[in-house]
Scaffold this motif. Sequence first.
Motif, mmCIF file in Angstrom:
data_model
loop_
_atom_site.group_PDB
_atom_site.id
_atom_site.type_symbol
_atom_site.label_atom_id
_atom_site.label_comp_id
_atom_site.label_asym_id
_atom_site.label_seq_id
_atom_site.Cartn_x
_atom_site.Cartn_y
_atom_site.Cartn_z
ATOM 1 N N VAL A 172 -9.683 -3.564 2.425
ATOM 2 C CA VAL A 172 -8.974 -2.589 1.584
ATOM 3 C C VAL A 172 -7.893 -1.879 2.391
ATOM 4 O O VAL A 172 -6.773 -1.662 1.905
ATOM 5 N N ALA A 173 -8.189 -1.507 3.643
ATOM 6 C CA ALA A 173 -7.217 -0.795 4.476
ATOM 7 C C ALA A 173 -5.987 -1.655 4.749
ATOM 8 O O ALA A 173 -4.848 -1.160 4.701
ATOM 9 N N VAL A 174 -6.180 -2.933 5.036
ATOM 10 C CA VAL A 174 -5.044 -3.815 5.299
ATOM 11 C C VAL A 174 -4.163 -3.947 4.050
ATOM 12 O O VAL A 174 -2.931 -3.824 4.122
ATOM 13 N N LEU A 175 -4.783 -4.178 2.902
ATOM 14 C CA LEU A 175 -4.014 -4.355 1.661
ATOM 15 C C LEU A 175 -3.248 -3.094 1.284
ATOM 16 O O LEU A 175 -2.057 -3.141 0.926
ATOM 17 N N VAL A 176 -3.908 -1.944 1.364
ATOM 18 C CA VAL A 176 -3.250 -0.679 1.003
ATOM 19 C C VAL A 176 -2.130 -0.349 1.989
ATOM 20 O O VAL A 176 -1.033 0.091 1.592
ATOM 21 N N ALA A 177 -2.367 -0.565 3.290
ATOM 22 C CA ALA A 177 -1.333 -0.264 4.281
ATOM 23 C C ALA A 177 -0.113 -1.155 4.116
ATOM 24 O O ALA A 177 1.029 -0.693 4.247
ATOM 25 N N VAL A 178 -0.332 -2.441 3.833
ATOM 26 C CA VAL A 178 0.795 -3.346 3.595
ATOM 27 C C VAL A 178 1.587 -2.904 2.363
ATOM 28 O O VAL A 178 2.827 -2.881 2.370
ATOM 29 N N GLY A 179 0.883 -2.498 1.303
ATOM 30 C CA GLY A 179 1.566 -2.002 0.123
ATOM 31 C C GLY A 179 2.344 -0.740 0.388
ATOM 32 O O GLY A 179 3.499 -0.591 -0.055
ATOM 33 N N ALA A 180 1.751 0.186 1.126
ATOM 34 C CA ALA A 180 2.450 1.431 1.461
ATOM 35 C C ALA A 180 3.666 1.157 2.342
ATOM 36 O O ALA A 180 4.726 1.787 2.173
ATOM 37 N N GLY A 181 3.520 0.211 3.265
ATOM 38 C CA GLY A 181 4.666 -0.140 4.114
ATOM 39 C C GLY A 181 5.792 -0.747 3.336
ATOM 40 O O GLY A 181 6.976 -0.461 3.604
ATOM 41 N N ALA A 182 5.467 -1.586 2.345
ATOM 42 C CA ALA A 182 6.518 -2.205 1.536
ATOM 43 C C ALA A 182 7.271 -1.191 0.693
ATOM 44 O O ALA A 182 8.471 -1.342 0.438
ATOM 45 N N VAL A 183 6.598 -0.112 0.287
ATOM 46 C CA VAL A 183 7.223 0.892 -0.583
ATOM 47 C C VAL A 183 7.928 1.987 0.198
ATOM 48 O O VAL A 183 9.035 2.420 -0.137
#
Length: 348
Positions: free
Chosen positions: A335-346
């Motif tokens: 979950v942390a990897v997926l959320v962090a990647v999403g936050a980084g993209a935005v």
Amino acid sequence: MSTDTQHSAPPGEPPGRAPAPPDAPADDRRLFGGRIGSVEVLAALLVLLIIFRAPLATALAEPRLQTWTTVFVSIMVQAVPFLAFGVVLSAVIAVYVPRSFWAKALPKHPALAVPAASAAGVVLPGCECGAVPIAGSLMRRGVTPAAALAFLLAAPAINPIVLTATAVAFPNNPEMVLARGLASLIVAMVMGWLWLRLGRADWIRLPRRPELDDASRGRAFWAAVRHDVTHAGGFLVLGAMAAASINVLVPERWLQTLADNAWLSVLALAVLAVLLSLCSEADAFVAASLSQFSLTSRLVFLVVGPMVDLKLISMQAGVFGRRFAFRFAPTTFAVAVLVAVGAGAVLL
């Protein structure tokens, strides 16, 4: 009839040996029972250190062992003050805070208690080492496990000290502070809600704490402090030893190779965060030094580290049980990897 008096030996005692008087000190009873205590073990270790001091000094001069020692000591120096803070706060919660307080402080509905507990991490500066015993005390005081686990994940990542350190480490990228705080808060809430949906009570095995039933609050407080220091501190040492060993064994040249691939760099820094087991108050400076990696990769490093690392997994296994740790840690990592990647993209 013989005039000699034979002492009946208690179970486990050699025949013919008189039992220790009932009012004998504990050390005497241990001596009569033939048991070896911690004092004897410590004395034996000191004697061995004196005898083998020459070969030990030669071994410690080896560069790789010096690096291992430096990493181990640095992790312990970073973590111990915050572990002590968490242990004291845990004892205060366990002994002095009435159960009725948590019923009033948190929303009654578990789904609403999760974001409230996550937001509480903002006002409680601390490291993941201290958050583990605090979360255990919250559960013992009647807080729903989902809310306690959300606090466990949020507190080390979104407190003011960590966010300030991130701002100092990334002076030219202030968006990293917002991205780290927001992503960490989302992960904590998602994991709390996932526990509500999928978690099982029998996965958590909190150690029994009979010392907290003491009539004197002062005695119960110090008993709780001693218990948590011994329990959590032991697992912290094991985690720090594992992190130091891996730090020495992983070649540095691998980092540059991984940084050239966007997806591999994300996974590499996520795994590196787990292996290095840095304290959340110091990991931003390590992330800033990894300049060959993208900002998103380094954000993943900052989000994963305070929530999943070797010492934290070891401490969770000690406080909540291995069944819990081996389910909770991998899920949190994903979950942390997926959320962090999403936050980084935005945001980055």
